[in-house]
Design an enzyme around this catalytic site. Structure first.
Site, mmCIF file in Angstrom:
data_model
loop_
_atom_site.group_PDB
_atom_site.id
_atom_site.type_symbol
_atom_site.label_atom_id
_atom_site.label_comp_id
_atom_site.label_asym_id
_atom_site.label_seq_id
_atom_site.Cartn_x
_atom_site.Cartn_y
_atom_site.Cartn_z
ATOM 1 N N GLN A 74 0.821 -1.211 0.000
ATOM 2 C CA GLN A 74 0.000 0.000 0.000
ATOM 3 C C GLN A 74 0.861 1.270 0.000
ATOM 4 O OE1 GLN A 74 -2.920 -1.761 3.309
ATOM 5 N NE2 GLN A 74 -3.738 0.070 2.336
ATOM 6 N N HIS A 75 0.195 2.377 -0.302
ATOM 7 C CA HIS A 75 0.687 3.754 -0.066
ATOM 8 C C HIS A 75 1.788 4.283 -0.981
ATOM 9 C CE1 HIS A 75 -1.442 3.150 3.717
ATOM 10 N NE2 HIS A 75 -0.561 2.258 4.122
ATOM 11 N N ASP A 238 -2.510 -4.780 -0.357
ATOM 12 C CA ASP A 238 -2.146 -6.158 0.028
ATOM 13 C C ASP A 238 -2.906 -6.659 1.258
ATOM 14 O OD1 ASP A 238 -0.683 -4.500 1.750
ATOM 15 O OD2 ASP A 238 1.250 -5.447 1.336
HETATM 16 O O1 5SP Z 1 1.839 0.036 4.813
HETATM 17 C C1 5SP Z 1 1.256 -1.012 4.934
HETATM 18 C C2 5SP Z 1 -0.154 -1.055 5.354
HETATM 19 O O2 5SP Z 1 -0.673 0.178 5.730
HETATM 20 C C3 5SP Z 1 2.001 -2.290 4.673
HETATM 21 O O3 5SP Z 1 1.270 -3.401 5.084
HETATM 22 C C4 5SP Z 1 2.354 -2.407 3.235
HETATM 23 O O4 5SP Z 1 1.146 -2.635 2.541
HETATM 24 C C5 5SP Z 1 3.437 -3.442 2.953
HETATM 25 O O5 5SP Z 1 3.130 -4.749 3.284
HETATM 26 P P1 5SP Z 1 4.177 -5.972 3.214
HETATM 27 O O6 5SP Z 1 4.800 -5.921 1.862
HETATM 28 O O7 5SP Z 1 5.128 -5.812 4.318
HETATM 29 O O8 5SP Z 1 3.326 -7.204 3.396
#
Ligand code: 5SP
Ligand code: ADP
Length: 479
Positions: A74-75, A238
């Site tokens: 995300q983000h 994700d």
């Molecule tokens: O920033 C967030 C949720 O807000 C993280 O969950 C990212 O979405 C990355 O996830 P992973 O790659 O570590 O599973």
């Protein structure tokens, strides 16, 4: 026997890209591929595209796949110019350089009052932005790279950009996203389901000419893969993908232990937590996904294993050979700064070192306990938002660790379920792709795999001592 209809799901995560191909009717696994991503908190999106090509190739290609959806970290800020070119490497969710921008945006919305700002952001978008949020990265860009900021014609997230690339379009108007990922930008209101362009303008300092991806419904088609008949689904952030993959229902809490540590729960209504500990994101089905997210999960174990010169199973053995509480050693694992609590400049620390506590076993145990305690605190924050916990499940890379499985029930004081090892984000994207084909009111139900339940003697003193020490660490890093 008729050939099964195949669907594919992609997880473009922090450390790698995974592609899962499943039978759309039963959900049975057919093929899998994976390729690594470069390290670092800013990454050229071209590297995700290259990794996706390798992973798709290893997974046997998409030629015989009827539909595909992309789940992604995300983000991350993917800034595009008017010709659809990436302007600069994407700033990822775990890049903390926009921490000051986040603090500024909060105080500005509160007209000089930080607490009022937190309340205003929580009311506007369901969350209080920290450095992870896209909106803060745009403010950082405007302040630090004004020439790049001036070229921004569209802003996408990792999964939006990959979906667009798969479609082969170079037209910014074809960019699409979904509600779950849009809700992590900081300029989308998941209750009204509309962009808050005023907040984007506030961050970037530019008026409303920026193209934002169209927000598709949970099972809406996004087109087809270039050159193939394969239908593209809307995709998801994700964590929303994992919720779909693991089949989360109300009362289920999932701990995802990848690079990030995420505690998430499905809720029917919005969450607006002005403390900022819980983010009120949307899920991939039309509901909500309140989450508490740390910057430090699996890599705490990676770093500790490297320090001790062992692999993951060696680290587990060492940790399980130590007593609960690690002989008084407390590891507050802010190795990459921290997001929950919001301490972007914090570093990790070890407390309680004595000649007797400084053993390899206690160091390993303290890493596992510290990582889990950070998430236990996150779960408390989620519960404080009214979420009732019926069961806790653990997924993600570090859920493979025997020590994590056995220590978690002691730290949480609850039994934990560990579903069979699978790539749940990619699985959720697969399930979404099947839903897009099927067009029903709910995602198709698939047989879920087996899971194992772990129980342990509750050890509440471990979390109590961690919270006491973490409180002192926080005080050192707060103005
Ligand atoms: O920033 C967030 C949720 O807000 C993280 O969950 C990212 O979405 C990355 O996830 P992973 O790659 O570590 O599973
Ligand atoms: N047996 C294990 N014990 C602990 N950590 C593990 C184990 N196997 C893999 N990992 C860790 O899991 C992480 C990858 O998990 P993943 O959920 O794919 O992460 P991400 O989604 O952030 O890319 C890596 O940090 C890896 O070292």
């Amino acid at each position: 026997m008729s050939t099964p209809t195949l669907v594919a799901g992609i997880d473009s995560s922090t450390q790698s890209c995974k592609v899962v191909v499943r039978d759309a009717g039963t959900g049975a696994l057919v093929r899998f591929g994976q390729a690594p991503h470069p390290d670092g908190t800013e990454v050229d999106p071209a590297a995700w595209w290259d990794a996706l090509q390798v992973a798709i190739g290893t997974a046997g290609g998409l030629d015989d796949v009827a539909a595909v959806s992309v789940g992604g970290q995300q983000h991350g800020m993917v800034a595009l110019d008017a010709d659809g070119r990436v302007i600069r490497p994407a700033l990822l969710w775990n890049d903390t350089r926009s921490a000051q921008a986040a603090a500024d945006l909060v105080v500005e919305l509160g007209e000089g009052d930080t607490e009022a700002g937190r309340r205003a952001w929580a009311a506007a978008i369901g969350s209080v932005p920290v450095a992870s949020f896209t909106v803060t990265k745009l403010r950082w860009l405007a302040e630090h790279e004004p020439e790049n900021a001036a070229r921004v014609a569209a802003v996408a997230l990792p999964h939006d950009w990959l979906t667009w690339k798969l479609s082969g379009s170079q037209d910014l108007a074809d960019l699409v996203t979904d509600r779950s990922d849009a809700s992590g930008t900081g300029y989308f209101d998941p209750t009204a389901n509309t962009y808050r362009r005023d907040l984007l303008t506030r961050a970037l300092g530019r008026d409303g000419d920026i193209v934002l991806p169209r927000v598709l419904g949970p099972a809406e088609r996004a087109g087809t893969v270039q050159g193939l008949a394969t239908v593209l689904g809307p995709g998801a952030g994700d964590n929303a993908g994992a919720a779909l993959g693991v089949g989360m229902r109300a009362g289920d809490v999932t701990f995802s232990l990848g690079t990030s540590g995420v505690v998430s729960a499905v809720a029917n209504g919005p969450v607006n937590d002005p403390t900022g500990l819980v983010t009120g994101f949307a899920d991939a089905t039309g509901r909500f996904l309140p989450m508490a997210t740390t910057l430090n999960a699996s890599r705490v174990l990676d770093a500790t294993a490297a320090l001790l010169g062992v692999d993951h199973s060696g680290l587990s053995e060492l940790a399980l050979a130590a007593e609960p509480g690690a002989g008084g050693l407390v590891h507050v694992p802010y190795l990459d700064g921290e997001r929950t609590p919001n301490l972007p400049t914090a570093t990790g620390s070890l407390h309680g070192m004595t000649r007797s506590s400084m053993t390899r076993e206690n160091l390993a145990r303290a890493a596992v306990e510290g990582m889990l305690c950070g998430l236990a605190a996150g779960m408390q924050a989620v519960q404080e938002q009214g979420v009732k916990v019926r069961r806790v499940r653990i997924i993600g890379g570090a859920a493979r660790s025997a020590a994590v499985r056995q220590v978690a029930p002691a730290v949480l004081g609850l039994p934990v379920e560990v579903p069979q090892v699978s790539e749940y984000v990619a699985d959720g994207a697969c399930r979404q792709a099947a839903w897009v084909l099927d067009g029903g009111a709910e995602a198709p139900s698939w047989e879920t795999g087996s899971s194992q339940t772990y129980e342990a003697e509750p050890a509440p003193a471990v979390l109590e001592r961690y919270l006491e020490v973490a409180g002192r660490v926080a005080a050192e890093h707060t103005d």
